[in-house]
Design a protein around this motif. Structure first.
Motif, PDB file in Angstrom:
ATOM      1  N   TRP A 169     -12.254  -3.404   9.236  1.00  0.00           N
ATOM      2  CA  TRP A 169     -11.120  -3.707   9.537  1.00  0.00           C
ATOM      3  C   TRP A 169     -10.902  -5.068  10.112  1.00  0.00           C
ATOM      4  O   TRP A 169     -11.626  -5.093  11.093  1.00  0.00           O
ATOM      5  CB  TRP A 169     -10.562  -2.583  10.546  1.00  0.00           C
ATOM      6  N   ASN A 170     -10.014  -5.839   9.695  1.00  0.00           N
ATOM      7  CA  ASN A 170      -9.765  -7.196  10.182  1.00  0.00           C
ATOM      8  C   ASN A 170      -8.638  -7.086  10.893  1.00  0.00           C
ATOM      9  O   ASN A 170      -7.458  -6.733  10.635  1.00  0.00           O
ATOM     10  CB  ASN A 170      -9.528  -7.976   8.878  1.00  0.00           C
ATOM     11  N   VAL A 171      -8.990  -7.534  12.145  1.00  0.00           N
ATOM     12  CA  VAL A 171      -7.946  -7.675  13.467  1.00  0.00           C
ATOM     13  C   VAL A 171      -6.974  -8.630  12.948  1.00  0.00           C
ATOM     14  O   VAL A 171      -5.674  -8.320  13.398  1.00  0.00           O
ATOM     15  CB  VAL A 171      -8.782  -7.914  14.836  1.00  0.00           C
ATOM     16  N   VAL A 172      -7.136  -9.807  12.461  1.00  0.00           N
ATOM     17  CA  VAL A 172      -6.281 -10.625  11.983  1.00  0.00           C
ATOM     18  C   VAL A 172      -5.610 -10.438  10.912  1.00  0.00           C
ATOM     19  O   VAL A 172      -4.190 -10.548  10.758  1.00  0.00           O
ATOM     20  CB  VAL A 172      -7.036 -12.238  11.837  1.00  0.00           C
ATOM     21  N   ALA A 173      -6.130 -10.228   9.568  1.00  0.00           N
ATOM     22  CA  ALA A 173      -5.414  -9.944   8.464  1.00  0.00           C
ATOM     23  C   ALA A 173      -4.940  -8.571   8.229  1.00  0.00           C
ATOM     24  O   ALA A 173      -3.809  -8.324   7.544  1.00  0.00           O
ATOM     25  CB  ALA A 173      -6.516 -10.280   7.200  1.00  0.00           C
ATOM     26  N   ASP A 174      -5.282  -7.498   8.699  1.00  0.00           N
ATOM     27  CA  ASP A 174      -4.884  -6.384   8.665  1.00  0.00           C
ATOM     28  C   ASP A 174      -3.951  -5.621   9.521  1.00  0.00           C
ATOM     29  O   ASP A 174      -3.537  -6.527  10.787  1.00  0.00           O
ATOM     30  CB  ASP A 174      -6.062  -5.261   8.577  1.00  0.00           C
ATOM     31  N   SER A 175      -3.378  -4.441   9.426  1.00  0.00           N
ATOM     32  CA  SER A 175      -2.413  -4.036  10.429  1.00  0.00           C
ATOM     33  C   SER A 175      -2.730  -2.952  11.274  1.00  0.00           C
ATOM     34  O   SER A 175      -4.175  -2.826  11.714  1.00  0.00           O
ATOM     35  CB  SER A 175      -1.001  -4.015   9.506  1.00  0.00           C
ATOM     36  N   HIS A 176      -1.987  -1.852  11.501  1.00  0.00           N
ATOM     37  CA  HIS A 176      -2.298  -0.748  12.206  1.00  0.00           C
ATOM     38  C   HIS A 176      -3.398   0.130  11.478  1.00  0.00           C
ATOM     39  O   HIS A 176      -3.418   0.039  10.244  1.00  0.00           O
ATOM     40  CB  HIS A 176      -0.978   0.182  12.295  1.00  0.00           C
ATOM     41  N   LEU A 177      -3.866   0.846  12.404  1.00  0.00           N
ATOM     42  CA  LEU A 177      -4.854   1.917  11.810  1.00  0.00           C
ATOM     43  C   LEU A 177      -4.445   3.604  12.188  1.00  0.00           C
ATOM     44  O   LEU A 177      -4.006   3.453  13.724  1.00  0.00           O
ATOM     45  CB  LEU A 177      -6.308   1.829  12.381  1.00  0.00           C
ATOM     46  N   LEU A 178      -4.667   4.529  11.617  1.00  0.00           N
ATOM     47  CA  LEU A 178      -4.170   5.939  12.053  1.00  0.00           C
ATOM     48  C   LEU A 178      -5.595   6.476  11.407  1.00  0.00           C
ATOM     49  O   LEU A 178      -5.837   6.787  10.516  1.00  0.00           O
ATOM     50  CB  LEU A 178      -2.943   6.399  11.320  1.00  0.00           C
ATOM     51  N   PHE A 179      -6.265   7.303  12.630  1.00  0.00           N
ATOM     52  CA  PHE A 179      -7.370   8.374  12.174  1.00  0.00           C
ATOM     53  C   PHE A 179      -6.412   9.803  12.380  1.00  0.00           C
ATOM     54  O   PHE A 179      -6.106  10.071  13.623  1.00  0.00           O
ATOM     55  CB  PHE A 179      -8.534   8.286  13.007  1.00  0.00           C
ATOM     56  N   ARG A 233       6.991  -1.844  13.718  1.00  0.00           N
ATOM     57  CA  ARG A 233       7.650  -2.642  12.655  1.00  0.00           C
ATOM     58  C   ARG A 233       7.479  -3.994  12.794  1.00  0.00           C
ATOM     59  O   ARG A 233       7.182  -4.885  12.037  1.00  0.00           O
ATOM     60  CB  ARG A 233       9.104  -2.029  12.711  1.00  0.00           C
ATOM     61  N   GLU A 234       7.874  -4.345  14.001  1.00  0.00           N
ATOM     62  CA  GLU A 234       7.842  -6.097  14.400  1.00  0.00           C
ATOM     63  C   GLU A 234       6.396  -6.611  15.117  1.00  0.00           C
ATOM     64  O   GLU A 234       6.436  -7.712  15.021  1.00  0.00           O
ATOM     65  CB  GLU A 234       8.978  -6.370  15.566  1.00  0.00           C
ATOM     66  N   GLY A 235       5.632  -5.489  15.263  1.00  0.00           N
ATOM     67  CA  GLY A 235       4.223  -5.936  16.172  1.00  0.00           C
ATOM     68  C   GLY A 235       3.360  -6.749  15.239  1.00  0.00           C
ATOM     69  O   GLY A 235       2.778  -7.818  15.758  1.00  0.00           O
ATOM     70  N   PRO A 236       3.095  -6.619  13.878  1.00  0.00           N
ATOM     71  CA  PRO A 236       2.171  -7.403  13.010  1.00  0.00           C
ATOM     72  C   PRO A 236       2.401  -8.757  13.196  1.00  0.00           C
ATOM     73  O   PRO A 236       1.327  -9.357  13.082  1.00  0.00           O
ATOM     74  CB  PRO A 236       2.376  -6.716  11.582  1.00  0.00           C
ATOM     75  N   ALA A 237       3.729  -9.206  13.039  1.00  0.00           N
ATOM     76  CA  ALA A 237       3.799 -10.651  12.757  1.00  0.00           C
ATOM     77  C   ALA A 237       3.667 -11.391  14.128  1.00  0.00           C
ATOM     78  O   ALA A 237       3.204 -12.633  14.316  1.00  0.00           O
ATOM     79  CB  ALA A 237       5.410 -10.968  12.538  1.00  0.00           C
ATOM     80  N   VAL A 238       3.648 -10.592  15.213  1.00  0.00           N
ATOM     81  CA  VAL A 238       3.164 -11.492  16.828  1.00  0.00           C
ATOM     82  C   VAL A 238       1.803 -10.963  17.152  1.00  0.00           C
ATOM     83  O   VAL A 238       1.613 -11.489  18.200  1.00  0.00           O
ATOM     84  CB  VAL A 238       4.342 -11.010  17.695  1.00  0.00           C
ATOM     85  N   GLY A 239       1.117 -10.465  16.353  1.00  0.00           N
ATOM     86  CA  GLY A 239      -0.078 -10.140  16.658  1.00  0.00           C
ATOM     87  C   GLY A 239      -0.517  -8.584  17.509  1.00  0.00           C
ATOM     88  O   GLY A 239      -1.607  -8.648  17.931  1.00  0.00           O
ATOM     89  N   ILE A 240       0.314  -7.745  17.385  1.00  0.00           N
ATOM     90  CA  ILE A 240       0.199  -6.680  17.934  1.00  0.00           C
ATOM     91  C   ILE A 240      -0.215  -5.571  16.976  1.00  0.00           C
ATOM     92  O   ILE A 240       0.441  -5.315  16.066  1.00  0.00           O
ATOM     93  CB  ILE A 240       1.333  -5.880  18.848  1.00  0.00           C
ATOM     94  N   ARG A 241      -1.320  -4.948  17.230  1.00  0.00           N
ATOM     95  CA  ARG A 241      -1.947  -3.929  16.393  1.00  0.00           C
ATOM     96  C   ARG A 241      -2.065  -2.446  17.093  1.00  0.00           C
ATOM     97  O   ARG A 241      -2.544  -2.333  18.329  1.00  0.00           O
ATOM     98  CB  ARG A 241      -3.366  -4.250  15.983  1.00  0.00           C
ATOM     99  N   VAL A 242      -1.590  -1.395  16.470  1.00  0.00           N
ATOM    100  CA  VAL A 242      -1.662  -0.158  16.870  1.00  0.00           C
ATOM    101  C   VAL A 242      -2.542   0.894  16.374  1.00  0.00           C
ATOM    102  O   VAL A 242      -2.756   0.834  15.160  1.00  0.00           O
ATOM    103  CB  VAL A 242      -0.146   0.302  16.745  1.00  0.00           C
ATOM    104  N   LEU A 243      -3.554   1.407  17.129  1.00  0.00           N
ATOM    105  CA  LEU A 243      -4.354   2.131  16.642  1.00  0.00           C
ATOM    106  C   LEU A 243      -4.343   3.672  17.184  1.00  0.00           C
ATOM    107  O   LEU A 243      -4.081   3.893  18.453  1.00  0.00           O
ATOM    108  CB  LEU A 243      -6.006   1.733  17.060  1.00  0.00           C
ATOM    109  N   MET A 244      -4.021   4.537  16.472  1.00  0.00           N
ATOM    110  CA  MET A 244      -3.572   5.850  16.980  1.00  0.00           C
ATOM    111  C   MET A 244      -4.586   6.855  16.170  1.00  0.00           C
ATOM    112  O   MET A 244      -5.239   6.789  15.096  1.00  0.00           O
ATOM    113  CB  MET A 244      -2.152   6.260  16.354  1.00  0.00           C
ATOM    114  N   THR A 245      -4.994   8.093  17.175  1.00  0.00           N
ATOM    115  CA  THR A 245      -5.296   9.069  16.257  1.00  0.00           C
ATOM    116  C   THR A 245      -4.356  10.579  16.808  1.00  0.00           C
ATOM    117  O   THR A 245      -3.778  10.409  17.598  1.00  0.00           O
ATOM    118  CB  THR A 245      -6.776   9.486  17.078  1.00  0.00           C
TER     119      THR A 245
END
Length: 730
Positions: free
Chosen positions: A247-257, A391-403
């Protein structure tokens, strides 16, 4: 390989250059399947593929051997046309013999001749009888003897005459092979010969299955891509490969487990965050955690990357965290707009290190528990806020990781997360709801095994340490965080670079002396009095009595109302500010007033002239505008002193303590005057309308509820803030 050797088939290759064929591993491949009828029932496409391989791979040296006890209905016309050599031992049904041989000879074999069979070596050949040899029997001269000694029990003199007590039989932990068969002898001979000749074991055409336990040590020697962390090991059967999944913090987006209980979803999130704090500096990445699981992420509170770890035990912090995230989102969008760039990657490339926006990870563990802790109105508001971040976070560098469990697959927030990893579920329909559309879902997926995408690609997620118990994983996680903290503590220059915003918890108790060691809150200019501590970065909140005409302290009995008034009186007296106390009964307020020599008026029958004279005396003694502190204002309703307090409002400021329920029916005295400032405390608020009654705005729902004495909602500058009133006795 055949093209490289210039041969048309495997036989030609070996005849042309045996040394090169051996070096390239051009060995014959024999695929043997026992009970292929059962395999075809469970995996029909697998057998079809094997027959196709046997048809086109004959010249390549691929041979297929199929064995079954019940061929009827299983041997297809395609198999009959592509499998020339057919063998039938004794069968009980003529149809079974016909399916294999094309005739009924195998059904006529006597049971007294085991190993007798018929072989058909071509499409037009007749079946030929044969007798097969047996290799699974004991070798000649070998005996299978197991000596069993009689059971032995210890006997003591005191136990004579009683039944003997034999020790319990120990369960056999290893399987011992006592066979000494011809097959075993052949295998041992071939193995010893190849070992003596230095012949290496042929590689398997199939990879080993994914491991059920995969630690990060497995990737210790691998070169990881930049800005990436390891998720696990992915099985790619089409390419006959097993490759790391990143998982690339810079190039990828959010994650869900998503997965059921004990499926490994929290462990997966913990593994990702452990790598993140190790691979990124605190100035390059910030963490904000909502731990609604089992507390597995609490060690991150000590990481220099982390601004807050919110748990269900401090529920009031969660709305504050979400509010700050939305403010941070807007701020980042403004920074990108001013810089004239479209993404955080461009901004970080152009900006100085002190101005470069760090990446931010928002980790939410336990979506279902978080959702259940909010009432319907709060959940709707939070879902809308979270969807904006997604929706708006990826462009400004905010990534959401959820379970979450299966419930999150039906929530619309999951539609904003592209990378979804489905861990073991309890019901096969839960996989369908999660978007896994494969027909046959394995029923024995181990913890940490995920299915990804509609085709259900399998990935085994990594763990921090080999010991998988919760205690061991938490201990290893805490050791990683402590090591990272100690490492970055050696770099004081990080203080000048971007740091995560904080959302500090409110203390359950704080002494007045400890409150003065905190910084002054933003917007507060007066040094005293401190009416509460709070804020995202814990600080003390003061009131400027020169600019305010009133302050209200509302609360029921036992909420700490008199103590709050006593703390204000103590601080004003310490600052040599003129103070007058009006209290109809003894309390901690009157005790503090007596200690400072503050005048106390306790008679409700005090007339306006007497009160005015007392007020003038206080003002003459110290000078300045007198602060009149009134406790139990509801008990003064209708008394002469109520009218007297209204008459001295021009020359005094009021700090009024009143019962929350009684405030709505009080229209005279000091309370209406104090309410005009729209400044005050509501201790342990239980009703949102109490704020409307006192200050014209409802108290937020998350601030409602019984609290320990001193817990309050503070209204100032038109907004509510959760605070803790310091204890004057310490």
């Amino acid at each position: 390989m055949l093209r490289e050797l210039g041969a048309k088939d495997i036989d030609s290759a070996w005849a042309k250059d045996a040394e090169a064929a051996g070096r390239l591993g051009l060995a014959r491949l024999m695929i043997v399947i026992d009970e292929f009828a059962e395999l075809k029932t469970e995996l029909p496409d697998f057998i079809t593929g094997l027959v196709r391989i046997a048809r086109v791979g004959r010249s390549l040296g691929v041979n297929l051997v199929l064995a079954t006890q019940r061929p009827s209905g299983v041997v297809t016309p395609e198999m009959q046309s592509n499998i020339n050599l057919r063998v039938a031992l004794r069968v009980t049904d003529r149809a079974d013999s016909t399916d294999v041989l094309g005739s009924a000879e195998a059904a006529l074999i006597s049971p007294g001749t085991p190993g007798r069979g018929y072989v058909r070596a071509g499409q037009s050949a007749d079946p030929v009888p044969f007798q097969t040899a047996r290799v699974a029997g004991l070798r000649q001269g070998a005996q299978r003897v197991a000596r069993v000694l009689p059971a032995k029990a210890p006997m003591e003199w005191s136990a004579l005459g009683f039944a003997a007590r034999f020790p319990a039989k120990q369960a056999q932990t290893t399987r011992t092979d006592h066979d000494d068969t011809d097959l075993r002898a052949l295998v041992n001979l071939v193995s010893a010969t190849t070992h003596a000749l230095g012949i290496e074991r042929n590689p398997s055409p199939w990879l080993l299955p994914l491991p059920t336990l995969l630690t990060l040590d497995r990737f210790a020697g691998d070169e990881l891509p930049a800005d990436s962390v390891v998720l696990g090991l992915e099985d790619v059967p089409a390419e006959q490969k097993q490759r790391p999944r990143f998982w690339n913090v810079v190039a990828d987006s959010h994650l869900l487990f998503m997965g059921g209980a004990l499926s490994g979803r929290t462990t997966a999130l913990r593994t990702v965050l452990a790598q993140v704090v190790q691979r990124f500096a605190p100035s390059d990445l910030h963490l904000y955690i909502a731990d609604y699981g089992n507390g597995a992420l609490l060690p991150l509170a000590d990481a220099p990357h982390c601004g807050a770890v919110v748990t269900p035990l401090d529920q009031e912090r969660f709305p504050r965290l979400v509010g700050r995230l939305l403010e941070e989102l807007s701020r980042r969008q403004s920074v990108l707009s001013q810089a004239g760039v479209g993404s955080i990657t461009e901004q970080r490339r152009l900006a100085a290190p002190t101005d470069a926006l760090p990446y931010a990870i928002v980790a939410i563990d336990g979506w279902e528990r978080l959702a259940s802790s909010l009432n319907p109105d709060q959940l709707i508001a939070f879902r809308d806020q979270l969807m904006r971040v997604l929706r708006e976070g990826p462009a400004v560098g905010i990534r959401v990781l959820m379970t979450g469990d299966r419930a999150i697959s039906g929530d619309k927030v999951s539609s904003f997360i592209d990378a979804q990893y489905v861990l073991p579920m309890r019901d096969v329909n839960d996989y369908r709801a999660a978007g896994i559309m494969i027909r046959d879902i394995p029923g024995d997926l181990p913890p940490g095994r995920t299915l990804v995408g509609a085709q259900g690609a399998e990935v085994q997620l990594a763990v921090i340490s080999r010991e998988t118990s919760g205690e061991a994983q938490t201990a290893a996680f805490r050791a990683i965080v402590e090591h990272v903290r100690d490492h970055f503590d050696a770099f004081p220059e990080l203080a000048d670079l971007p740091r995560p915003f904080r959302v500090d918890p409110l203390p359950a108790y704080i002494a007045l002396s400890a409150a003065y060691r905190l910084p002054l809150a933003a917007g507060c200019t007066a040094p005293v009095p401190t009416v509460g501590v709070g804020g995202d970065e814990l600080s003390r909140i003061t009131v400027d009595w020169s600019g305010e005409q009133g302050f209200v302290v509302a609360g029921a009995r036992g909420t700490g109302r008199s103590s709050a008034l006593a703390a204000i009186a103590h601080q004003l007296a310490w600052a040599e500010h003129p103070v007058l106390v009006v209290a109809p009964k003894e309390s901690v307020l009157t005790q503090v007033a007596g200690g400072h020599g503050i005048t106390v008026v306790s008679d409700p029958q005090t007339d306006p002239a007497a009160l005015l004279a007392t007020l003038d005396g206080v003002a003459a003694g110290r000078g300045g505008r007198v602060v009149v502190i009134v406790d139990d204002a509801e008990q003064l309703k209708g008394a002469p002193i109520e009218q007297a307090l209204s008459g001295v409002s021009a020359g005094a400021s009021f700090c009024v303590g009143v019962d929350t329920e009684s405030a709505s029916s009080m229209f005279g005295g000091a309370l209406p005057i104090a309410r005009k400032a729209r400044l005050g405390l509501v201790l342990s608020p239980l009703n949102a309308m109490a704020g409307t009654t006192l200050f014209g705005t409802q108290i937020p729902r998350y601030m409602l509820g019984a609290q320990t004495p001193g817990g309050a909602a503070l209204h100032r500058d038109g907004a509510w803030q959760a605070v803790r009133v310091p204890d004057v006795r310490q």
